[in-house]
Design an enzyme around this catalytic site. Structure first.
Site, PDB file in Angstrom:
ATOM      1  CB  SER A  61      69.650  87.728  15.135  1.00  0.00           C
ATOM      2  OG  SER A  61      70.024  87.728  13.970  1.00  0.00           O
ATOM      3  CE  LYS A  64      69.476  90.883  13.937  1.00  0.00           C
ATOM      4  NZ  LYS A  64      69.233  90.274  12.705  1.00  0.00           N
ATOM      5  CE1 TYR A 189      72.350  93.508  13.727  1.00  0.00           C
ATOM      6  CE2 TYR A 189      74.297  93.428  12.845  1.00  0.00           C
ATOM      7  CZ  TYR A 189      72.872  92.574  12.871  1.00  0.00           C
ATOM      8  OH  TYR A 189      72.508  91.409  12.684  1.00  0.00           O
ATOM      9  CE1 TYR A 237      66.850  85.941  10.927  1.00  0.00           C
ATOM     10  CE2 TYR A 237      67.918  84.137  11.727  1.00  0.00           C
ATOM     11  CZ  TYR A 237      68.033  85.308  12.287  1.00  0.00           C
ATOM     12  OH  TYR A 237      68.760  86.040  12.957  1.00  0.00           O
ATOM     13  CB  VAL A 255      74.468  83.230  13.034  1.00  0.00           C
ATOM     14  CG1 VAL A 255      72.829  82.943  11.222  1.00  0.00           C
ATOM     15  CG2 VAL A 255      74.844  84.379  13.551  1.00  0.00           C
TER      16      VAL A 255
END
Ligand code: GLN
Length: 301
Positions: A61, A64, A189, A237, A255
């Site tokens: 992530s 992103k 992605y 998050y 992660v």
């Protein structure tokens, strides 16, 4: 700085016992749960490191914010935010819940999976290959002379098992939040999540999002500010509020155990510790950052 980092890594390495390596992408289970490393890259080009800084890991992530930077550079804020929201979700990173309940039919923000898949779908290119090479070359340009590779095993592993992300992408297509084919958006992605780095690269990438003198800005300052704000409100998050209070800097976790931090005007931070807490953030990495940022008085508010 070096001795202090060694002390912090020694102090917080035992915290890795309280977390677990992510297993839902099977290939990630190969990571050593006891790894803990940190790199600091300051605006004068000085680098300080300690711990597992030789370890390579995928961005997951942490990719992103950079897909968002490219989408902003391709379409401008109005083009991006007409399709993707700006609010924290308070839900886990791969939740589908708000897709149906959020008032305007769009994913809630670009740093949770739904918004990230929609953001990636905005990257311009004549074919999938060109879109991916634009993204990885963009990331390379932000961390020149640092290691930026691609882990094909992690990519294949996620591509084979990523049914939840698949569900998200098909839902996005159904509500017209993405224009292209769901499988093509997903593939890009999964590729961006499998870009491989080390702690020094992560710190250099953090620095690229800092407040920099104009001659060093690859990402336009307004877009860097937008991204830092998303990192502050959504980057960790559903632990973003607690992290903002306890650590106090914009950060983004993945992660794989990566955490990229930004201390505006000063430096970028790259932390790696693959043992994760229940929300998917590095247990030892968060504790280490909390101690370091409090000691150095780096909180931004
Ligand atoms: N590739 C991961 C996924 O989509 C990234 C999630 C994360 O790093 N939190 O599930």
């Amino acid at each position: 700085m070096g001795y202090m980092l060694d002390d912090l890594v020694a102090k917080f390495r035992p915290y890795t016992d309280h977390g677990r390596v992510a297993g839902y992408i099977p290939e990630l289970l190969k990571a050593n749960p006891q790894d803990l490393g940190i790199a600091i890259y300051d605006r004068h080009g000085h680098i300080h490191t300690s711990g597992a800084v030789q370890s390579k890991f995928t961005l997951q992530s942490v990719s992103k914010p950079f897909a968002l930077a490219l989408a902003l550079m391709d379409h401008g804020p109005e083009g991006v935010f007409s399709r993707i929201g700006m609010e924290p979700t308070g839900d886990s990173f791969n939740s589908l819940m708000k897709l149906e309940t959020f008032s305007s039919l769009k994913p809630v923000n670009p740093l949770v999976n739904a918004g990230a898949i929609a953001t990636t779908a905005l990257i311009k290119g004549s074919c999938a290959e060109e879109k991916f090479s634009r993204l990885i070359n963009f990331i390379r340009s932000l961390a020149p002379s640092c290691y930026v590779g691609f882990n094909a095993d992690v990519y294949r592993s996620e591509s084979l098992t990523g049914d939840r992300n698949r569900a998200i992408a098909y839902f996005l297509r159904d509500i017209r939040a993405i224009d292209g084919e769901a499988e093509e958006c997903l593939d890009l992605y999964f590729r961006q999540c499998s870009i491989e780095v080390d702690c020094v690269t992560l710190a250099a990438l953090g620095l690229s999002l800092s407040v920099l003198p104009p001659e060093f800005c690859v990402i336009p300052p307004l877009y860097a500010r937008i991204i830092r704000t998303f990192m502050f409100t959504c980057g960790m998050y559903d632990a973003s509020g607690e992290f903002a209070i306890k650590v106090g800097i914009p950060a983004k976790s993945g992660v794989s155990g990566a955490i990229m931090g930004v201390v505006p005007n000063k430096l970028g931070l790259g932390v790696y510790g693959p043992a994760l807490d229940i929300k998917g953030n590095s247990v030892a990495g968060v504790a280490l950052l909390q101690a370091l940022c409090s000691r150095e008085d780096w909180a931004i508010l």
